[in-house]
Write an enzyme that holds these catalytic residues in place. Structure first.
Site, PDB file in Angstrom:
ATOM      1  N   ALA A  67     137.417  -8.411  79.742  1.00  0.00           N
ATOM      2  CA  ALA A  67     137.752  -8.643  78.338  1.00  0.00           C
ATOM      3  C   ALA A  67     136.855  -9.727  77.737  1.00  0.00           C
ATOM      4  O   ALA A  67     136.446 -10.646  78.450  1.00  0.00           O
ATOM      5  CB  ALA A  67     139.216  -9.033  78.211  1.00  0.00           C
ATOM      6  N   ASP A  99     144.567  -9.467  89.402  1.00  0.00           N
ATOM      7  CA  ASP A  99     143.785 -10.621  89.808  1.00  0.00           C
ATOM      8  C   ASP A  99     142.553 -10.078  90.528  1.00  0.00           C
ATOM      9  O   ASP A  99     142.664  -9.272  91.456  1.00  0.00           O
ATOM     10  CB  ASP A  99     144.627 -11.498  90.748  1.00  0.00           C
ATOM     11  CG  ASP A  99     143.941 -12.804  91.105  1.00  0.00           C
ATOM     12  OD1 ASP A  99     142.719 -12.796  91.355  1.00  0.00           O
ATOM     13  OD2 ASP A  99     144.633 -13.842  91.157  1.00  0.00           O
ATOM     14  N   CYS A 115     129.298 -18.730  81.562  1.00  0.00           N
ATOM     15  CA  CYS A 115     128.781 -19.374  80.345  1.00  0.00           C
ATOM     16  C   CYS A 115     128.943 -20.887  80.476  1.00  0.00           C
ATOM     17  O   CYS A 115     129.256 -21.582  79.509  1.00  0.00           O
ATOM     18  CB  CYS A 115     129.483 -18.844  79.094  1.00  0.00           C
ATOM     19  SG  CYS A 115     131.276 -19.036  79.088  1.00  0.00           S
TER      20      CYS A 115
END
Length: 486
Positions: A126, A175, A246
């Site tokens: 996502a 998970d 990131c």
């Protein structure tokens, strides 16, 4: 102004490469990000998208590591997410750096001469930017399993997969640490864009580093180690894995990759990304990873590593028992022919040669490769829903039109091309009046810019809107006068 925690500055000062300066890093953190998009080539080519948008004032500055990615400029008071072409799925609003991991995964190298993967896993998917980029790179072939741990984010992922017309996806909600156990050595390629401290996002979130702490970094790096090990176990021997974040610190980046190498030794072969694109060497580490500091390419900070699994490794858990009660069954020969005839004769769409499955009165299209995954894990969503069986035949589903009514359309398909104003009205749930009354044509596919918007019923003098109510928009932006030239 970016709120840079002093502890972060002290830590990152020690890790910053010698050829970069801390002053430039801090200055870059205070600059707003350039706006970037990726053209969705599942629906339109980059050249055709340019042709469509140039009359509206768009100019395109290419992103060097993604042939379908571009920096743009527009009136920031307008929400680009409301743009007609965005709702239609012609482009994805995606930060330039985040286009790097899929590009790295699908770029052939000395260890992976062919990137024609059949089974690919996106372990942390996502909201879907990388998932849909991978789907485009796979040309909607093979099987792409997209996993997301957060329940609320699974809904966002699903919406973006449908909007972009990615038809060969199967969505899971687990998970990521369970994949090495349940789907051991099952994938040709795996992408893990790991949850991280987000240090590279400070240019769009000035407070991202305000509360930075080394303890938080240490904690999340342990999760990342478990995730990359699970991803590695799920990877077939000879397959490729890309690990990305990131964030900027070594513990969450090089440290996680080094942990995997220390654990599995020669089975882990790092691949150099120094030739991934022109100028990549400016961000390449001694190991061959890309450590993208924000001042190098005027982008978000990012980290990308690629490795090959050179040999099988022992699984950590016994093979789980297959699950029973899978709710879908293969369509009979008669059922399959019936749904194919409906799509071809009534809609002008040739169905791909995939698995046609049935659940109650529903007809679905699954990727062929999914057959090997039945019973091995619970899936939230598989492939696309084609149609519902009714007393009078079939009723096509919107998602099937969005995914299939582009390149699959035959010249005899019943379509109506809308103007941008009419397309806006359609997406807002309104019927479309026709300038000239003609004979009613029944179900038709409405398009804008050569790509489908959905279905309507042609009544002769108007088009009755058949857009699903949950997809009706309160606001649709026409970009004709909103985009400024660079």
């Amino acid at each position: 102004m970016a709120q840079l925690n002093q502890n972060f500055i002290d830590t990152i000062t020690q890790e910053l490469p010698a050829h970069l300066s801390m002053d430039d890093f801090i200055a870059a953190c205070d600059r707003p990000l350039r706006r970037s998009i990726r053209v969705n080539t599942l629906k339109i080519s980059a050249d055709d998208f340019k042709t469509l948008m140039q009359p509206k004032g768009w100019t395109f500055d290419p992103i060097p590591w993604c042939k379908d990615g571009f920096w743009i400029s527009y009136d920031e008071e307008e929400q680009l997410g409301n743009a007609l072409e965005h709702i239609q799925g012609l482009f994805y609003i995606q930060e330039a750096s985040s286009m790097l991991p899929p590009t790295a995964l699908f770029t052939p190298s000395a260890f992976t001469p062919s990137a024609k993967w059949q089974c690919v896993l996106d372990l942390a998917s996502a909201p879907g930017s990388k998932t849909t980029q991978i789907a485009a790179l796979m040309h909607n072939s093979g099987l792409l399993i997209a996993n997301e741990y957060s329940a609320s984010r699974v809904k966002v992922l699903h919406a973006n997969v449908l909007r972009m017309g990615a038809s060969h996806c199967a969505l899971t909600h687990f998970d990521g640490r369970v994949f090495g156990e349940y789907l051991y050595e099952s994938f040709d390629a795996v992408l893990i864009d790991a949850p991280c401290g987000g240090e590279g996002t400070v240019r769009k979130d000035a407070d991202a580093l305000k509360h930075w702490s080394l303890n938080d970094v240490l904690a999340i790096s342990e999760t990342q180690k478990a995730l990359i090990e699970s991803a590695f176990l799920a990877l077939k021997p000879g397959g490729s894995l890309v690990y990305s974040t990131c964030t900027l610190n070594r513990l969450e980046n090089q440290g996680v990759c080094e942990y995997l190498k220390q654990t599995y030794g020669d089975a882990v072969q790092f691949e150099s990304l120094s030739d991934l694109f022109e100028g990549a060497e400016r961000a390449t580490t001694p190991e061959g990873f890309l450590h993208v500091w924000p001042q190098i390419y005027d982008s978000e900070g990012f980290f990308v590593a690629k490795l090959t699994k050179t040999a099988s490794v022992p699984r950590l858990q016994p093979e789980p028992t297959l699950q029973k009660n899978f709710p879908f069954t293969p369509a009979t020969t008669k059922q399959a022919q019936g749904i194919k005839d409906y799509f071809q004769q009534d809609l002008g769409i040739s169905l791909p040669d995939d698995l046609i499955m049935v659940r109650d009165d529903e007809f679905w299209l699954f990727p062929h490769e999914f057959r090997d995954f039945i019973g091995r894990m619970r899936f939230q969503r598989i492939g696309i829903k084609l149609a519902d069986s009714t007393k009078h035949g079939f009723k096509v589903r919107h998602e099937a039109i969005i995914a299939l009514a582009g390149k699959q359309l035959s010249p005899t398909a019943k379509t109506v091309d809308l103007s941008d104003v009419e397309a806006k009205e359609y997406l807002m749930g309104r019927d479309i009046s026709l300038n000239t009354a003609v004979k009613a044509q029944g179900e038709v596919i409405v398009c804008y810019g050569g790509a489908p918007l959905g279905m309507a019923k042609h009544l002769g003098n108007r088009l009755k809107n058949n857009l699903p109510r949950d997809l009706v928009k309160d606001k649709v932006l026409l970009l004709s006068e909103q985009i400024k030239s660079l």
